[in-house]
Motif scaffolding. Sequence first.
Motif, PDB file in Angstrom:
ATOM      1  N   TYR A  41       1.174  -1.165  -0.192  1.00  0.00           N
ATOM      2  CA  TYR A  41      -0.256  -0.686  -0.458  1.00  0.00           C
ATOM      3  C   TYR A  41       0.589   0.924  -0.205  1.00  0.00           C
ATOM      4  O   TYR A  41      -0.442   2.489  -0.066  1.00  0.00           O
ATOM      5  CB  TYR A  41      -0.854  -0.092   1.093  1.00  0.00           C
ATOM      6  CG  TYR A  41      -0.241  -0.036   2.507  1.00  0.00           C
ATOM      7  CD1 TYR A  41       0.179   0.793   3.136  1.00  0.00           C
ATOM      8  CD2 TYR A  41      -0.311  -1.630   3.424  1.00  0.00           C
ATOM      9  CE1 TYR A  41       1.229   1.269   4.450  1.00  0.00           C
ATOM     10  CE2 TYR A  41       0.349  -1.575   4.530  1.00  0.00           C
ATOM     11  CZ  TYR A  41       0.871  -0.389   4.648  1.00  0.00           C
ATOM     12  OH  TYR A  41       2.132  -0.478   6.025  1.00  0.00           O
ATOM     13  N   THR A  44       0.077   3.336  -2.783  1.00  0.00           N
ATOM     14  CA  THR A  44      -1.201   4.375  -2.348  1.00  0.00           C
ATOM     15  C   THR A  44      -1.404   5.427  -1.615  1.00  0.00           C
ATOM     16  O   THR A  44      -2.144   6.759  -1.936  1.00  0.00           O
ATOM     17  CB  THR A  44      -2.440   2.830  -1.747  1.00  0.00           C
ATOM     18  OG1 THR A  44      -2.410   2.185  -2.988  1.00  0.00           O
ATOM     19  CG2 THR A  44      -3.888   3.029  -1.754  1.00  0.00           C
ATOM     20  N   PRO A  68      -1.652  -7.312   5.188  1.00  0.00           N
ATOM     21  CA  PRO A  68      -2.273  -6.329   4.117  1.00  0.00           C
ATOM     22  C   PRO A  68      -2.724  -6.770   3.166  1.00  0.00           C
ATOM     23  O   PRO A  68      -2.668  -7.147   2.666  1.00  0.00           O
ATOM     24  CB  PRO A  68      -1.152  -5.038   3.865  1.00  0.00           C
ATOM     25  CG  PRO A  68       0.160  -5.310   3.572  1.00  0.00           C
ATOM     26  CD  PRO A  68      -0.422  -6.872   4.897  1.00  0.00           C
ATOM     27  N   ASN A  71      -6.222  -2.205  -0.977  1.00  0.00           N
ATOM     28  CA  ASN A  71      -6.139  -0.684  -0.561  1.00  0.00           C
ATOM     29  C   ASN A  71      -6.707  -0.035  -1.937  1.00  0.00           C
ATOM     30  O   ASN A  71      -6.686  -0.617  -3.078  1.00  0.00           O
ATOM     31  CB  ASN A  71      -4.908  -0.189  -0.739  1.00  0.00           C
ATOM     32  CG  ASN A  71      -3.182  -0.386  -1.661  1.00  0.00           C
ATOM     33  OD1 ASN A  71      -3.854   0.265  -2.424  1.00  0.00           O
ATOM     34  ND2 ASN A  71      -3.027  -2.180  -1.293  1.00  0.00           N
ATOM     35  N   LEU A  85      -7.700   1.017   3.908  1.00  0.00           N
ATOM     36  CA  LEU A  85      -6.435  -0.469   3.460  1.00  0.00           C
ATOM     37  C   LEU A  85      -7.381  -1.078   4.527  1.00  0.00           C
ATOM     38  O   LEU A  85      -7.148  -1.218   5.767  1.00  0.00           O
ATOM     39  CB  LEU A  85      -5.332   0.412   4.892  1.00  0.00           C
ATOM     40  CG  LEU A  85      -4.484   2.059   3.982  1.00  0.00           C
ATOM     41  CD1 LEU A  85      -3.161   1.844   4.864  1.00  0.00           C
ATOM     42  CD2 LEU A  85      -4.070   1.714   2.462  1.00  0.00           C
TER      43      LEU A  85
END
Length: 177
Positions: A41, A44, A68, A71, A85
């Motif tokens: 992420y 992002t 993760p 996102n 997220l």
Amino acid sequence: MRFTQGFISYAAAVLLCLAGVGVFLLITPQSREERIPRREYTITVANFNREVPYKAWAPTADPAGWVPNSNRIASGENGAKAMFLGYATAKRAHAMFVQSDERPADGFANRMANSAQSVGTEQVNGQPWDKRYRKDKNQRTLVRTLPDVTLVVTGTADWPELAQLAAALGERPKATS
């Protein structure tokens, strides 16, 4: 033996087919490991930080054992932007961090929490976060409203896991161009 007549011939043909499938399954590689897609992420967050007039928030480090897995950036009404997220927690529950400058802040927080009713507060890194719970969805939410942004940590994770994600959050410095 002819496999076209009689019950015994039919049963033998079926067993021969099943044996072939069994051999195929035995020699085909199979993974017994859990497969959770990892979605980085950092780009992002950097893009979101460039698009908003305030310093974006993001985890300074992912909690241990968390993955993760989603996102995105979304645009809302009146030019508001939101960043999402998503995580699979160490206990394999779902947790998500969302931030937005949408106004009114309460409307955004209520939508993300699926609830407007507070069930108390949680101190995270010395800061109060509003706690919300929606029993029918098994959704717990922590909300922190700042002057320029609303931070929401929500999901099916338990309260300690949500607090762990909230504690990992920090402001990202604005990029100088």
